[in-house]
Design a protein around this motif. Structure first.
Motif, PDB file in Angstrom:
ATOM      1  N   UNK A 199       0.842  -1.205   0.000  1.00 41.65           N
ATOM      2  CA  UNK A 199       0.000   0.000   0.000  1.00 41.65           C
ATOM      3  C   UNK A 199       0.875   1.253   0.000  1.00 41.65           C
ATOM      4  N   UNK A 200       2.098   1.134   0.546  1.00 40.83           N
ATOM      5  CA  UNK A 200       3.017   2.277   0.519  1.00 40.83           C
ATOM      6  C   UNK A 200       3.475   2.590  -0.894  1.00 40.83           C
ATOM      7  N   UNK A 201       3.495   1.559  -1.766  1.00 38.76           N
ATOM      8  CA  UNK A 201       3.918   1.748  -3.162  1.00 38.76           C
ATOM      9  C   UNK A 201       2.740   1.780  -4.126  1.00 38.76           C
ATOM     10  N   UNK A 202       1.529   1.644  -3.596  1.00 44.40           N
ATOM     11  CA  UNK A 202       0.350   1.472  -4.443  1.00 44.40           C
ATOM     12  C   UNK A 202       0.105   2.675  -5.363  1.00 44.40           C
ATOM     13  N   UNK A 203      -0.260   2.357  -6.595  1.00 42.66           N
ATOM     14  CA  UNK A 203      -0.665   3.382  -7.554  1.00 42.66           C
ATOM     15  C   UNK A 203      -2.180   3.386  -7.741  1.00 42.66           C
ATOM     16  N   UNK A 204      -2.879   2.659  -6.919  1.00 44.80           N
ATOM     17  CA  UNK A 204      -4.343   2.620  -6.985  1.00 44.80           C
ATOM     18  C   UNK A 204      -4.882   4.040  -6.791  1.00 44.80           C
ATOM     19  N   UNK A 205      -5.695   4.546  -7.697  1.00 44.74           N
ATOM     20  CA  UNK A 205      -6.188   5.925  -7.580  1.00 44.74           C
ATOM     21  C   UNK A 205      -6.852   6.220  -6.241  1.00 44.74           C
ATOM     22  N   UNK A 206      -7.608   5.271  -5.721  1.00 42.66           N
ATOM     23  CA  UNK A 206      -8.273   5.494  -4.437  1.00 42.66           C
ATOM     24  C   UNK A 206      -7.292   5.691  -3.299  1.00 42.66           C
ATOM     25  N   UNK A 207      -6.199   4.916  -3.306  1.00 39.73           N
ATOM     26  CA  UNK A 207      -5.174   5.066  -2.272  1.00 39.73           C
ATOM     27  C   UNK A 207      -4.433   6.391  -2.450  1.00 39.73           C
ATOM     28  N   UNK A 208      -4.111   6.737  -3.690  1.00 40.56           N
ATOM     29  CA  UNK A 208      -3.439   8.015  -3.951  1.00 40.56           C
ATOM     30  C   UNK A 208      -4.314   9.198  -3.534  1.00 40.56           C
ATOM     31  N   UNK A 209      -5.619   9.054  -3.750  1.00 35.03           N
ATOM     32  CA  UNK A 209      -6.540  10.122  -3.340  1.00 35.03           C
ATOM     33  C   UNK A 209      -6.563  10.266  -1.823  1.00 35.03           C
ATOM     34  N   UNK A 210      -6.511   9.132  -1.121  1.00 36.55           N
ATOM     35  CA  UNK A 210      -6.436   9.183   0.343  1.00 36.55           C
ATOM     36  C   UNK A 210      -5.136   9.856   0.788  1.00 36.55           C
ATOM     37  N   UNK A 211      -4.041   9.503   0.125  1.00 35.19           N
ATOM     38  CA  UNK A 211      -2.767  10.145   0.458  1.00 35.19           C
ATOM     39  C   UNK A 211      -2.889  11.666   0.344  1.00 35.19           C
ATOM     40  N   UNK A 212      -3.524  12.112  -0.727  1.00 39.47           N
ATOM     41  CA  UNK A 212      -3.641  13.543  -0.997  1.00 39.47           C
ATOM     42  C   UNK A 212      -4.543  14.228   0.022  1.00 39.47           C
ATOM     43  N   UNK A 213      -5.713  13.671   0.245  1.00 39.26           N
ATOM     44  CA  UNK A 213      -6.695  14.332   1.106  1.00 39.26           C
ATOM     45  C   UNK A 213      -6.278  14.293   2.580  1.00 39.26           C
ATOM     46  N   UNK A 214      -5.490  13.263   2.961  1.00 38.67           N
ATOM     47  CA  UNK A 214      -5.084  13.105   4.355  1.00 38.67           C
ATOM     48  C   UNK A 214      -3.639  13.525   4.601  1.00 38.67           C
ATOM     49  N   UNK A 215      -2.981  14.042   3.568  1.00 34.22           N
ATOM     50  CA  UNK A 215      -1.583  14.491   3.680  1.00 34.22           C
ATOM     51  C   UNK A 215      -0.676  13.384   4.218  1.00 34.22           C
ATOM     52  N   UNK A 216      -0.827  12.190   3.657  1.00 34.59           N
ATOM     53  CA  UNK A 216       0.011  11.044   4.050  1.00 34.59           C
ATOM     54  C   UNK A 216       1.290  11.076   3.223  1.00 34.59           C
ATOM     55  N   UNK A 217       2.421  11.135   3.890  1.00 38.73           N
ATOM     56  CA  UNK A 217       3.701  11.151   3.196  1.00 38.73           C
ATOM     57  C   UNK A 217       4.528   9.936   3.595  1.00 38.73           C
ATOM     58  N   UNK A 218       5.357   9.479   2.656  1.00 39.10           N
ATOM     59  CA  UNK A 218       6.254   8.373   2.965  1.00 39.10           C
ATOM     60  C   UNK A 218       5.536   7.050   3.107  1.00 39.10           C
ATOM     61  N   UNK A 219       6.213   6.096   3.730  1.00 42.44           N
ATOM     62  CA  UNK A 219       5.642   4.759   3.905  1.00 42.44           C
ATOM     63  C   UNK A 219       4.494   4.790   4.901  1.00 42.44           C
TER      64      UNK A 219
END
Length: 773
Positions: free
Chosen positions: A244-264
């Motif tokens: 999941x840290x390397x995932x390119x799944x759009x839903x996961x990337x969107x979560x990263x963006x909206x929740x400001x998740x950085x790194x692993x």
């Protein structure tokens, strides 16, 4: 003394492990040993989880039959419906199963019931909808093992029902086409998979390979559903976090963006960021958007859904906060006596969040809590319950099963429906059961402490090594460590000054301590207190610098405390008196006003007292007065609040040479006019005026001189006396010693003095210590 808020359970053994593995430190070996991981092979597998440790999915009963039926459906172009659940495990299970079916070539869709209109699990209406929509096969994920009636409905409708689930197995199993469940499979080695873990196994069997592209989904449900993180769950969680840290799944990337998740990402990212947001959808409405987010094929689509879900989560947080506030107000209205079991109910409360509210009440009051929403139309109350470790919610509620219309759950959590007129009776029943079975200490939260760590043994290397035990979770809790040390600095932080930050130093070791939400303790900590604290060790990285830190869960002070408020004009603000502690104020010289309107006592009135706090309003007239008092009282906290308006210590203390010179001057002059000559003499000799007056009064008391109308003359026949025979001289000497010892001393000097004379304490901080593993 400062009591801990929780009960500390020391669970470690002092025996060292005989096993050495790859140079691991004794501390890490101890942590592994406590988890029953002692052999080199077991240690290697635990520290380096891999897919080789996973079991053959076809070892599960029903797997081959189910896979054959799905492949037949694909070949015959039959439509398959995936029936999921509305929590994070159900949502990730649904997504994973849909993706696996699509890759296998299936015509499929998903269905998640609405919590508010359909309730939990499969239902007859949904199955009829599936039949009417042209589906011939239904695969449940994370649900269905208790769907006895619905399985019969499926047969009557001509639907082949395949159940994949992980929840507790009932005495009778549904009459389904196939059941895939670890606990119904006698040959399957691991029985604790989450719903998404079972779905992952199904996908592996269906695709005939290890579907690594689905690991980013498998890790969500595995961690969010709080299954034990050992065995296959540990493997899926560990390699899933990498995925999941390397995932390119759009839903996961969107979560990263909206929740400001950085790194692993780690287990806390899933547990506190992604999981709650996926859960929020089903708590407030239909959970379909959560699945659509994870199935999104473009970032733009996923981003819109993620924003919507994040807004829902914020709304959920507000609803929880409001209901919790209303619940606490209800409890406050019932009076100061805390109920052993909390039951609150109100019309209009959202049933989707009541479990979270119950958890908040348990954490706040350390009591089992049941939170119910009332439906005035049906006359029923429906809600959720959470409990403390010492109170088995399921077992105790089963003793009063007749109070419920519906009830289910386990030791720490449950759901129920009952008639509104049964709420008060249920409250009284459970309160009575708690009174019979629980002791006062059972109402404290328990912290299981791994071991005590000296401050100078904490290092980046040691923390990195402890982190090899990650991911932490159920069955592999994040280690809690005990540290005993005096902080170099304590300060309040946060916009509301409601958090504490400590700085600990020993030799070259520096460790920061953070205690969130413990700002109220600040006024109860004295300088140089040796703190006992329990917390999680970690590394705080900022601007490329790594700092050791401990996230503090609880703390206490075992020794008595000295609060130094000498000379302060803001004593009232500096003294915090806890509601359950006994404080008294003492005055040696007749002061009649004390902070917080406490009554003022004379020293002799406190003989034999056992106090939490004693406030000194003034200095004693003699050191012996104070020593006598300290020998008569037992006290945990001393507050020294006295001030000195005219200091004896700061005035020049006359030596014998001063007395000798003054007497010789009188002999030469014959007389000395205090009113006229004092100012001149003080200026010429650099003396204080008061010193001239003092010397004159001492000579007068010893009968060396006569003083009439301010005129000092030599007594022609003085008696032989030493200066020490003068009461005035003795008083001045005693006052000097009092100020020097009690007012102008350093904090350490003052505490050392009190330590020598304070009565041995009768109060001790109680700890629960359990030796062994």
């Amino acid at each position: 003394m400062l009591q801990s808020k929780m009960k500390w359970k020391f669970t470690y053994s002092n025996e060292n492990s005989d096993v050495m593995h790859n140079g691991l430190t004794p501390l890490t070996q101890q942590l592994l040993s406590k988890r029953n991981i002692t052999s080199p092979e077991a240690i290697e597998q635990f520290l380096h989880p891999s897919i080789d440790q996973l079991h053959d999915p076809f070892l599960m009963d029903g797997m081959k039959k189910a896979i054959d039926r799905v492949k037949q459906a694909i070949a015959d172009q039959e439509s398959i419906l995936v029936f999921g659940d509305y929590d994070a495990d159900g949502v990730s299970s649904t997504t994973l199963m849909i993706e696996a079916l699509r890759e296998a070539g299936a015509d499929c869709d998903f269905y998640i019931p609405n919590r508010f209109t359909e309730g939990y699990g499969p239902n007859e209406g949904a199955f009829q909808f599936a039949k009417d929509s042209g589906f011939s096969v239904i695969i449940t994920v994370d649900t269905g093992i208790a769907a006895m009636h619905e399985a019969e409905v499926a047969k009557q409708l001509g639907l082949d029902l395949i159940i994949t689930d992980h929840h507790e197995v009932q005495e009778v199993l549904p009459n389904a086409y196939a059941i895939i469940h670890p606990k119904t499979s006698t040959d399957y080695p691991f029985q604790e998979l989450a719903g998404v873990g079972v779905a992952f196994k199904f996908a592996q069997a269906l695709l005939g390979r290890f579907p690594k592209e689905l690991l980013d989904l498998a890790v969500i449900g595995t961690i969010a559903d709080l299954v034990p993180l050992h065995g296959e769950n540990r493997v899926l969680a560990a390699i899933g976090l990498q995925a999941i840290s390397r995932s390119k799944r759009p839903g996961i990337l969107a979560f990263r963006d909206i929740c400001s998740i950085e790194g692993d990402m780690n287990e806390e990212t899933i547990g506190f960021t992604i999981g709650p947001r996926l859960n929020a959808v089903g708590r407030l409405q239909d959970a379909t958007p959560a699945v659509e987010l994870l199935l999104s094929e473009t970032f733009e689509e996923a981003s819109e859904i993620a924003k919507f879900i994040d807004q829902l989560n914020q709304e959920r947080q507000k609803i929880v906060a409001q209901i919790a506030k209303e619940a606490e107000e209800m409890l406050a209205e019932r009076g100061p006596d805390q109920e052993n079991v909390i039951i609150v109910a109100k019309e209009g409360w959202n049933p989707g969040v009541l479990g979270i509210v119950a958890s908040k009440l348990v954490r706040t009051f350390d009591r089992p809590a049941i939170v119910l929403g009332i439906d005035s139309e049906t006359g029923k109350a429906k809600g959720s319950a959470r409990s403390i470790d010492a109170f088995d919610l399921f077992a105790n509620c089963m003793e009063v099963r007749h109070r419920f219309v519906h009830f289910g759950g386990h030791a720490q959590a449950a759901g129920m429906t009952l008639e509104v007129d049964q709420i008060d009776e249920l409250r009284q029943d459970l309160i009575k059961l708690a009174e019979e079975k629980l002791e006062p200490e059972d109402y404290q939260q328990v912290l299981e402490v791994e071991t005590t760590v000296p401050l100078d043994e904490i290092s980046l290397q040691q923390i990195d090594e402890v982190n090899q035990l990650r991911p932490f979770g159920m069955g592999n809790p994040k280690p809690l460590f005990h540290i005993q040390h005096a902080p170099k600095e304590i300060r309040l932080i946060g916009s509301k000054k409601n958090h504490l930050k400590f700085n600990f130093q020993k030799n070259d070791a520096k460790v920061d301590g953070i205690a969130f939400g413990m700002g109220d303790v600040y006024a109860q900590l004295a300088p140089a207190d040796t703190l006992d604290l329990v917390g999680e060790l970690g590394i705080n990285e900022w601007n490329g610098r790594k700092n050791l830190q401990i996230m503090i869960k609880d703390l206490c002070v075992k020794d008595w405390q000295l609060f130094d408020l000498r000379g302060s004009r803001h004593v009232e603000k500096s003294i915090d008196i806890p509601a359950n502690e006994t404080f008294k104020a003492v005055s040696f010289q007749g002061i009649n006003e004390a902070p917080h309107q406490l009554p003022v006592h004379r020293p002799e009135e406190l003989k034999g007292e056992h106090l939490d706090g004693l406030i000194f309003l003034d200095l004693p007239e003699t050191m012996e007065d104070l020593k006598n008092l300290l020998g008569e009282v037992s006290v945990s906290k001393l507050y020294v609040c006295y001030r000195v308006e005219e200091s004896t210590f700061l005035k020049t203390w006359p030596t014998r040479d001063h007395f000798k010179w003054f007497y010789g001057m009188l002999v030469k002059r014959g007389s000395f006019n205090l009113k006229v000559d004092t100012e001149k003499l003080a200026k010429r000799k650099g003396w204080d005026r008061s010193m001239v007056d003092f010397i004159s009064q001492v000579f007068f008391e010893l009968d060396f001189v006569k003083i009439e109308n301010g005129l000092v003359t030599i007594n022609s026949q003085p008696s032989k006396k030493d200066l020490q025979e003068s009461v005035l001289y003795q008083q001045r000497e005693e006052q000097l010693r009092i100020e020097q010892t009690l007012y102008y001393s350093t904090y350490k000097e003052l505490k050392d003095w009190f330590n020598q004379h304070l009565k041995k304490q009768s109060k001790i901080v109680k700890e629960e210590v359990f030796h062994g593993l």
